[in-house]
Scaffold this motif. Structure first.
Motif, PDB file in Angstrom:
ATOM      1  N   ASP A  18       0.756  -1.040   0.020  1.00 31.35           N
ATOM      2  CA  ASP A  18      -0.007  -0.206  -0.038  1.00 31.35           C
ATOM      3  C   ASP A  18       0.851   1.292  -0.067  1.00 31.35           C
ATOM      4  O   ASP A  18       0.621   2.152  -0.744  1.00 31.35           O
ATOM      5  N   GLU A  19       1.904   1.104   0.962  1.00 30.15           N
ATOM      6  CA  GLU A  19       2.760   2.343   1.069  1.00 30.15           C
ATOM      7  C   GLU A  19       3.643   2.878  -0.257  1.00 30.15           C
ATOM      8  O   GLU A  19       3.615   3.670  -0.757  1.00 30.15           O
ATOM      9  N   ILE A  20       4.101   1.556  -0.985  1.00 33.03           N
ATOM     10  CA  ILE A  20       4.687   1.773  -2.285  1.00 33.03           C
ATOM     11  C   ILE A  20       3.986   2.238  -3.471  1.00 33.03           C
ATOM     12  O   ILE A  20       4.262   3.068  -4.165  1.00 33.03           O
ATOM     13  N   LEU A  21       2.620   1.713  -3.364  1.00 30.01           N
ATOM     14  CA  LEU A  21       1.708   2.069  -4.394  1.00 30.01           C
ATOM     15  C   LEU A  21       1.255   3.595  -4.320  1.00 30.01           C
ATOM     16  O   LEU A  21       1.151   4.172  -5.288  1.00 30.01           O
ATOM     17  N   ASP A  22       1.237   3.857  -3.148  1.00 32.51           N
ATOM     18  CA  ASP A  22       0.827   5.449  -2.821  1.00 32.51           C
ATOM     19  C   ASP A  22       1.977   6.296  -3.421  1.00 32.51           C
ATOM     20  O   ASP A  22       1.861   7.453  -3.802  1.00 32.51           O
ATOM     21  N   ARG A  23       3.212   5.858  -3.419  1.00 29.57           N
ATOM     22  CA  ARG A  23       4.411   6.766  -3.503  1.00 29.57           C
ATOM     23  C   ARG A  23       5.026   6.606  -4.861  1.00 29.57           C
ATOM     24  O   ARG A  23       5.451   7.696  -5.537  1.00 29.57           O
ATOM     25  N   PHE A  24       4.980   5.262  -5.495  1.00 27.86           N
ATOM     26  CA  PHE A  24       5.387   5.236  -6.991  1.00 27.86           C
ATOM     27  C   PHE A  24       4.293   4.903  -7.842  1.00 27.86           C
ATOM     28  O   PHE A  24       3.490   4.225  -7.472  1.00 27.86           O
ATOM     29  N   SER A  25       4.504   5.568  -9.097  1.00 26.89           N
ATOM     30  CA  SER A  25       3.639   5.555 -10.143  1.00 26.89           C
ATOM     31  C   SER A  25       3.605   3.979 -10.887  1.00 26.89           C
ATOM     32  O   SER A  25       2.744   3.836 -11.501  1.00 26.89           O
ATOM     33  N   GLU A  26       5.061   3.691 -10.677  1.00 26.38           N
ATOM     34  CA  GLU A  26       5.042   2.261 -11.767  1.00 26.38           C
ATOM     35  C   GLU A  26       5.536   1.351 -10.940  1.00 26.38           C
ATOM     36  O   GLU A  26       6.890   1.336 -10.338  1.00 26.38           O
ATOM     37  N   VAL A  27       4.877   0.300 -10.192  1.00 29.33           N
ATOM     38  CA  VAL A  27       5.519  -0.817  -9.473  1.00 29.33           C
ATOM     39  C   VAL A  27       4.919  -1.889  -9.893  1.00 29.33           C
ATOM     40  O   VAL A  27       3.690  -2.268 -10.405  1.00 29.33           O
ATOM     41  N   ARG A  28       5.783  -2.945 -10.137  1.00 27.42           N
ATOM     42  CA  ARG A  28       5.368  -4.353 -10.452  1.00 27.42           C
ATOM     43  C   ARG A  28       5.448  -5.276  -9.268  1.00 27.42           C
ATOM     44  O   ARG A  28       6.481  -5.382  -8.510  1.00 27.42           O
ATOM     45  N   ALA A  29       4.131  -5.722  -8.868  1.00 27.09           N
ATOM     46  CA  ALA A  29       4.063  -6.590  -7.756  1.00 27.09           C
ATOM     47  C   ALA A  29       3.916  -8.012  -8.052  1.00 27.09           C
ATOM     48  O   ALA A  29       2.974  -8.379  -9.037  1.00 27.09           O
ATOM     49  N   MET A  30       4.857  -8.797  -7.519  1.00 26.52           N
ATOM     50  CA  MET A  30       4.762 -10.311  -8.069  1.00 26.52           C
ATOM     51  C   MET A  30       5.192 -11.096  -6.817  1.00 26.52           C
ATOM     52  O   MET A  30       5.579 -10.755  -5.747  1.00 26.52           O
ATOM     53  N   VAL A  31       4.925 -12.409  -7.110  1.00 27.59           N
ATOM     54  CA  VAL A  31       5.260 -13.396  -6.063  1.00 27.59           C
ATOM     55  C   VAL A  31       6.748 -13.859  -6.431  1.00 27.59           C
ATOM     56  O   VAL A  31       7.324 -14.035  -7.408  1.00 27.59           O
ATOM     57  N   PRO A  32       7.663 -13.963  -5.368  1.00 32.08           N
ATOM     58  CA  PRO A  32       9.148 -14.357  -5.401  1.00 32.08           C
ATOM     59  C   PRO A  32       9.177 -15.771  -5.662  1.00 32.08           C
ATOM     60  O   PRO A  32       9.458 -16.516  -4.744  1.00 32.08           O
ATOM     61  N   ASN A  33       8.978 -16.271  -7.083  1.00 35.49           N
ATOM     62  CA  ASN A  33       9.285 -17.480  -7.367  1.00 35.49           C
ATOM     63  C   ASN A  33       9.846 -17.605  -8.641  1.00 35.49           C
ATOM     64  O   ASN A  33      10.447 -16.861  -9.013  1.00 35.49           O
ATOM     65  N   ALA A  34      10.175 -19.069  -8.982  1.00 32.68           N
ATOM     66  CA  ALA A  34      11.052 -19.166 -10.098  1.00 32.68           C
ATOM     67  C   ALA A  34      10.578 -18.683 -11.611  1.00 32.68           C
ATOM     68  O   ALA A  34      11.346 -17.984 -12.225  1.00 32.68           O
ATOM     69  N   GLY A 110       7.591  -1.478  16.959  1.00 34.11           N
ATOM     70  CA  GLY A 110       6.240  -0.747  17.558  1.00 34.11           C
ATOM     71  C   GLY A 110       5.257  -0.923  16.653  1.00 34.11           C
ATOM     72  O   GLY A 110       5.149  -1.828  15.983  1.00 34.11           O
ATOM     73  N   PHE A 111       4.352   0.004  16.499  1.00 29.70           N
ATOM     74  CA  PHE A 111       3.104   0.248  15.825  1.00 29.70           C
ATOM     75  C   PHE A 111       3.542   0.699  14.223  1.00 29.70           C
ATOM     76  O   PHE A 111       4.236   1.512  14.182  1.00 29.70           O
ATOM     77  N   ALA A 112       2.861  -0.107  13.630  1.00 34.14           N
ATOM     78  CA  ALA A 112       3.202   0.356  12.203  1.00 34.14           C
ATOM     79  C   ALA A 112       2.479   1.565  11.393  1.00 34.14           C
ATOM     80  O   ALA A 112       3.357   2.508  10.838  1.00 34.14           O
ATOM     81  N   VAL A 113       1.622   2.185  12.189  1.00 37.56           N
ATOM     82  CA  VAL A 113       1.245   3.510  11.973  1.00 37.56           C
ATOM     83  C   VAL A 113       2.238   4.662  12.463  1.00 37.56           C
ATOM     84  O   VAL A 113       1.926   5.499  11.763  1.00 37.56           O
ATOM     85  N   GLU A 114       2.966   4.163  13.257  1.00 32.82           N
ATOM     86  CA  GLU A 114       4.056   5.053  13.908  1.00 32.82           C
ATOM     87  C   GLU A 114       5.474   4.957  12.961  1.00 32.82           C
ATOM     88  O   GLU A 114       6.147   5.908  13.371  1.00 32.82           O
ATOM     89  N   PHE A 115       5.580   4.066  12.053  1.00 34.60           N
ATOM     90  CA  PHE A 115       6.828   3.786  11.516  1.00 34.60           C
ATOM     91  C   PHE A 115       6.897   5.017  10.286  1.00 34.60           C
ATOM     92  O   PHE A 115       6.072   5.353   9.728  1.00 34.60           O
ATOM     93  N   ASP A 116       8.251   5.522  10.049  1.00 34.05           N
ATOM     94  CA  ASP A 116       8.559   6.350   9.365  1.00 34.05           C
ATOM     95  C   ASP A 116       8.535   5.757   7.857  1.00 34.05           C
ATOM     96  O   ASP A 116       9.912   5.604   7.575  1.00 34.05           O
ATOM     97  N   TYR A 117       7.607   5.459   7.217  1.00 37.19           N
ATOM     98  CA  TYR A 117       7.652   4.953   6.054  1.00 37.19           C
ATOM     99  C   TYR A 117       8.384   5.860   4.983  1.00 37.19           C
ATOM    100  O   TYR A 117       9.082   5.430   3.940  1.00 37.19           O
TER     101      TYR A 117
END
Length: 132
Positions: A18-34, A110-117
């Motif tokens: 979610d955070e990466i998609l909010d920040r970057f216009s082009e992202v390829r999301a995939m499963v780490p497999n062969a 700690g809490f994810a909402v407090e993390f400095d993404y």
């Protein structure tokens, strides 16, 4: 002209995606497999992509994540790629850092909402632009 691609590898959707998609216009999301490894390797072989910023969420299926990274490193062309490993617990950080010393290991304490993404995403953005 240098071409870079942000690749997010995970076994399921999560806050990092979610955070990466909010920040970057082009992202390829995939499963780490062969299959993913072969696709990314083919893109590099054909020079469609010069380098990757790989974000691997290793929270799940850690053995498969390690297998993917072993393939990636064995390929020998990953030296120009940035690697971020996220989703780990604090007690897992050290063993992953030893196994992958070139990786940026990001652990949320700690809490994810407090993390400095924003700080981590800015570093990824710099890597994607080739500034580092």
């Amino acid at each position: 002209m240098s071409t870079a691609m942000m690749v997010y590898l995970a076994w399921q959707e999560d806050d990092w995606l979610d955070e990466i998609l909010d920040r970057f216009s082009e992202v390829r999301a995939m499963v780490p497999n062969a299959k993913t490894f072969r696709l990314l390797k083919e893109e590099k072989d054909s020079q469609q992509i010069d380098r990757y910023v790989i974000v691997l969420n290793a929270a799940y299926e850690q053995e498969e994540c390690r297998q993917f990274l072993q393939q990636w490193e064995a390929d020998g062309r990953s030296a120009h790629d940035s690697l971020y490993i996220v989703g780990l617990k604090l007690d897992e950080q050290e063993s992953w850092q030893r196994a992958y010393p070139q990786a940026n290991i990001i652990v949320i304490t700690g809490f994810a909402v407090e993390f400095d993404y924003d700080s981590v995403l800015s570093q990824m953005e710099s890597d994607l632009e080739g500034s580092r």
